[in-house]
Scaffold this motif. Sequence first.
Motif, mmCIF file in Angstrom:
data_model
loop_
_atom_site.group_PDB
_atom_site.id
_atom_site.type_symbol
_atom_site.label_atom_id
_atom_site.label_comp_id
_atom_site.label_asym_id
_atom_site.label_seq_id
_atom_site.Cartn_x
_atom_site.Cartn_y
_atom_site.Cartn_z
ATOM 1 N N VAL A 70 4.987 4.898 -3.424
ATOM 2 C CA VAL A 70 6.346 4.510 -3.577
ATOM 3 C C VAL A 70 6.680 3.563 -2.562
ATOM 4 O O VAL A 70 5.817 3.653 -1.451
ATOM 5 C CB VAL A 70 7.673 5.372 -3.145
ATOM 6 N N HIS A 71 7.488 2.468 -3.132
ATOM 7 C CA HIS A 71 7.893 1.386 -1.805
ATOM 8 C C HIS A 71 9.459 1.712 -1.445
ATOM 9 O O HIS A 71 10.109 1.937 -2.244
ATOM 10 C CB HIS A 71 7.929 0.099 -2.308
ATOM 11 N N GLY A 72 8.832 2.504 0.300
ATOM 12 C CA GLY A 72 10.890 3.188 0.113
ATOM 13 C C GLY A 72 11.347 2.240 1.415
ATOM 14 O O GLY A 72 11.226 2.567 1.969
ATOM 15 N N THR A 93 -4.061 -1.285 2.732
ATOM 16 C CA THR A 93 -3.994 -2.713 3.559
ATOM 17 C C THR A 93 -2.647 -2.957 3.386
ATOM 18 O O THR A 93 -2.035 -4.054 3.774
ATOM 19 C CB THR A 93 -5.147 -3.518 3.281
ATOM 20 N N ASP A 94 -2.375 -3.037 1.553
ATOM 21 C CA ASP A 94 -0.862 -3.638 1.367
ATOM 22 C C ASP A 94 -1.491 -5.139 1.661
ATOM 23 O O ASP A 94 -0.774 -6.289 1.932
ATOM 24 C CB ASP A 94 0.440 -3.448 1.774
ATOM 25 N N SER A 95 -2.997 -5.615 1.320
ATOM 26 C CA SER A 95 -2.898 -7.151 1.954
ATOM 27 C C SER A 95 -2.372 -8.006 0.798
ATOM 28 O O SER A 95 -2.172 -7.159 -0.729
ATOM 29 C CB SER A 95 -4.325 -6.800 1.886
ATOM 30 N N PRO A 117 0.450 -3.526 -8.829
ATOM 31 C CA PRO A 117 0.992 -3.851 -10.434
ATOM 32 C C PRO A 117 2.070 -5.176 -10.629
ATOM 33 O O PRO A 117 2.776 -5.294 -11.670
ATOM 34 C CB PRO A 117 1.960 -2.336 -11.205
ATOM 35 N N ASN A 118 2.589 -5.566 -9.462
ATOM 36 C CA ASN A 118 3.948 -6.046 -9.318
ATOM 37 C C ASN A 118 3.394 -8.280 -9.808
ATOM 38 O O ASN A 118 3.337 -8.373 -9.150
ATOM 39 C CB ASN A 118 4.705 -6.194 -8.202
ATOM 40 N N LEU A 119 2.695 -8.603 -10.674
ATOM 41 C CA LEU A 119 2.504 -9.103 -11.108
ATOM 42 C C LEU A 119 3.807 -10.061 -11.876
ATOM 43 O O LEU A 119 4.937 -9.628 -11.749
ATOM 44 C CB LEU A 119 1.685 -9.878 -12.178
ATOM 45 N N LEU A 146 -4.239 -8.041 -6.404
ATOM 46 C CA LEU A 146 -4.703 -8.924 -6.244
ATOM 47 C C LEU A 146 -4.377 -9.973 -6.827
ATOM 48 O O LEU A 146 -5.233 -11.137 -7.102
ATOM 49 C CB LEU A 146 -6.000 -8.275 -7.147
ATOM 50 N N ARG A 147 -3.544 -10.130 -7.188
ATOM 51 C CA ARG A 147 -2.139 -11.643 -7.824
ATOM 52 C C ARG A 147 -2.813 -11.341 -9.324
ATOM 53 O O ARG A 147 -3.902 -10.656 -9.588
ATOM 54 C CB ARG A 147 -2.023 -12.171 -7.163
ATOM 55 N N ASP A 148 -3.762 -12.059 -9.859
ATOM 56 C CA ASP A 148 -4.063 -13.186 -11.340
ATOM 57 C C ASP A 148 -4.143 -14.481 -11.347
ATOM 58 O O ASP A 148 -3.909 -14.730 -9.959
ATOM 59 C CB ASP A 148 -3.746 -12.785 -12.419
ATOM 60 N N ALA A 192 7.777 -16.529 1.994
ATOM 61 C CA ALA A 192 7.525 -14.935 0.958
ATOM 62 C C ALA A 192 6.705 -13.812 1.671
ATOM 63 O O ALA A 192 6.123 -14.475 2.856
ATOM 64 C CB ALA A 192 6.467 -15.454 0.141
ATOM 65 N N ALA A 193 7.591 -12.593 1.861
ATOM 66 C CA ALA A 193 6.779 -11.586 2.237
ATOM 67 C C ALA A 193 5.189 -11.037 2.093
ATOM 68 O O ALA A 193 4.664 -10.589 0.811
ATOM 69 C CB ALA A 193 7.590 -10.212 2.099
ATOM 70 N N GLY A 194 5.062 -10.597 2.826
ATOM 71 C CA GLY A 194 3.190 -10.482 2.691
ATOM 72 C C GLY A 194 2.744 -11.363 3.931
ATOM 73 O O GLY A 194 2.361 -11.565 3.891
ATOM 74 N N ALA A 254 13.737 -4.824 -3.826
ATOM 75 C CA ALA A 254 13.602 -4.421 -2.964
ATOM 76 C C ALA A 254 12.055 -5.218 -1.691
ATOM 77 O O ALA A 254 12.176 -5.729 -0.531
ATOM 78 C CB ALA A 254 12.517 -2.798 -2.717
ATOM 79 N N THR A 255 11.462 -5.922 -2.384
ATOM 80 C CA THR A 255 10.221 -6.711 -2.011
ATOM 81 C C THR A 255 9.779 -8.066 -2.703
ATOM 82 O O THR A 255 10.473 -7.707 -3.876
ATOM 83 C CB THR A 255 9.575 -5.479 -1.257
ATOM 84 N N THR A 256 8.768 -8.757 -2.844
ATOM 85 C CA THR A 256 7.756 -8.919 -3.468
ATOM 86 C C THR A 256 7.994 -8.590 -5.036
ATOM 87 O O THR A 256 7.242 -7.212 -5.259
ATOM 88 C CB THR A 256 6.328 -9.081 -3.197
ATOM 89 N N CYS A 285 6.244 -9.520 6.099
ATOM 90 C CA CYS A 285 6.073 -8.178 4.907
ATOM 91 C C CYS A 285 6.945 -7.315 5.159
ATOM 92 O O CYS A 285 8.153 -7.452 6.386
ATOM 93 C CB CYS A 285 4.752 -8.058 5.418
ATOM 94 N N LEU A 286 6.893 -6.960 3.936
ATOM 95 C CA LEU A 286 8.044 -5.550 4.082
ATOM 96 C C LEU A 286 7.381 -4.909 3.770
ATOM 97 O O LEU A 286 6.139 -4.750 2.784
ATOM 98 C CB LEU A 286 8.927 -6.517 2.671
ATOM 99 N N PRO A 287 7.326 -3.688 3.770
ATOM 100 C CA PRO A 287 8.811 -3.576 5.124
ATOM 101 C C PRO A 287 8.448 -3.803 6.689
ATOM 102 O O PRO A 287 7.381 -4.138 6.820
ATOM 103 C CB PRO A 287 9.397 -1.701 5.109
ATOM 104 N N PRO A 331 -1.106 -11.661 -0.997
ATOM 105 C CA PRO A 331 -1.541 -13.215 -0.686
ATOM 106 C C PRO A 331 -0.597 -13.724 -1.357
ATOM 107 O O PRO A 331 0.043 -13.407 -2.485
ATOM 108 C CB PRO A 331 -3.183 -13.318 -1.339
ATOM 109 N N HIS A 332 0.034 -14.746 -0.760
ATOM 110 C CA HIS A 332 1.084 -15.775 -0.819
ATOM 111 C C HIS A 332 0.243 -16.885 -1.076
ATOM 112 O O HIS A 332 -0.346 -16.996 0.366
ATOM 113 C CB HIS A 332 2.037 -15.607 -0.399
ATOM 114 N N PRO A 333 0.325 -18.209 -1.983
ATOM 115 C CA PRO A 333 0.017 -19.454 -1.031
ATOM 116 C C PRO A 333 0.347 -19.632 -0.057
ATOM 117 O O PRO A 333 1.835 -19.237 0.316
ATOM 118 C CB PRO A 333 0.665 -20.041 -2.048
HETATM 119 C C1 NCD Z 1 3.667 -7.545 -0.952
HETATM 120 C C2 NCD Z 1 4.100 -8.611 -2.057
HETATM 121 O O1 NCD Z 1 3.884 -9.042 -1.549
HETATM 122 O O2 NCD Z 1 3.309 -8.572 -3.167
HETATM 123 N N1 NCD Z 1 4.659 -7.813 -0.237
HETATM 124 C C3 NCD Z 1 4.739 -7.195 1.046
HETATM 125 O O3 NCD Z 1 5.368 -8.129 1.964
HETATM 126 N N2 NCD Z 1 4.268 -6.254 1.702
HETATM 127 C C4 NCD Z 1 5.097 -6.801 -2.200
HETATM 128 C C5 NCD Z 1 4.946 -5.432 -0.950
HETATM 129 O O4 NCD Z 1 4.157 -4.233 -1.063
HETATM 130 O O5 NCD Z 1 6.189 -5.000 -0.955
#
Ligand code: NCD
Length: 346
Positions: free
Chosen positions: A136-138, A247-249, A41-43, A17-19, A263-265, A106-108, A219-221, A251-253
């Motif tokens: 786990v982000h594996g 979903t791993d939704s 929690p990857n803020l 959801l970001r911030d 950016a991955a996502g 490993a990721t964003t 996106c990652l993976p 969002p990035h600008p």
């Molecule tokens: C996610 C993100 O943007 O925070 N990006 C992604 O490609 N899935 C991080 C993640 O879930 O690995």
Amino acid sequence: MTQSLTIRRPDDWHLHLRDGAMLAAVLPETARHFARAIIMPNLVPPVVTGAQAAAYRGRILAALPEGMTFEPLMTLYLTEQTDPDDLAAAHARGLITSVKLYPAGATTNSASGVKDFDKVRPVLERMAEIGCPLCVHGEVTDREIDIFDREAVFIDRVLDPIRRATPGLRVIMEHITTKDGVDYVASHSEGLGATITVQHLMFDRNDMLVGGMRPHYYCLPILKRRQHREALVAAATSGDARYFLGTDSAPHPTHAKEAECCAAGCFTAPIALSCLAHVFEEAGALDKLEGFTSLHGPAFYGLPVNADTITLSKLDPLDIPKTLPVGEHTVTVFDPGFPLHWRVTG
Ligand code: NCD
Ligand code: ZN
Ligand code: ZN
């Protein structure tokens, strides 16, 4: 003839959801359809303490528009400095639902993640004791491991040893993307679940790379070969309760996606359920959709299923907005590139 399907209200077991302005822009897109979500929690900086999780939860609830209901299920970002007592206290008071392991790099936003898995062993043991699950982000991050092999190598080198060393630890393999991931879950039933995203059920790496690079599919993976996608679809539509929707939704600008270093996502929240109904219908498994979106996740996490329902209907093609405004920027909505006929109608 209208086709429609009424299912228990879904939850999203892996959501970013970001911030700030981004949180305010994307939260209604999830809250409109989903009752609850596991909040990543990857803020920047990451959510590492109970106090930070409480504050972030407060910001999410404050950003929720009047009249909408939504329950954020908070997580802590595991680091080599995580204090097991703080974690246990946050779990005991119901503030956090799980803890998230990111291998460093490993990721964003994963720079504060774990480098030396032995350093987090005491925390993992405590989590097993108190019944707090690990998400786990594996993927391994070693440069010499090809990006398309990172999930499979992680399972052998990191995940399986962790699970053997910590019996009783409940683990969710987040966003599995390979047949290797499916096979691992299928052969290790005890305390192991997996989430699967929308994009990994719909697309393979050809969709992202042939005829030009599509940054909104990155996106990652990373998306894998078709045979992996087919294994994921088979798992998701099988009715096996170990697989559920995350979903791993993410969002990035738009400018960060359409950039020299993308950016991955993928931001899939607005159309996630339309896409899933499409995928499950194609697989001849619409009757399995409810389990995947609404029943298996609560069962794994030991939570009640949602009391109310939603209805999906198959109608004229859905009008998907290209972007949502985020302050002076935008976020681009995931576009499958073909008409979607299923939509949430009630
Ligand atoms: C996610 C993100 O943007 O925070 N990006 C992604 O490609 N899935 C991080 C993640 O879930 O690995
Ligand atoms: Zn991840
Ligand atoms: Zn994610």
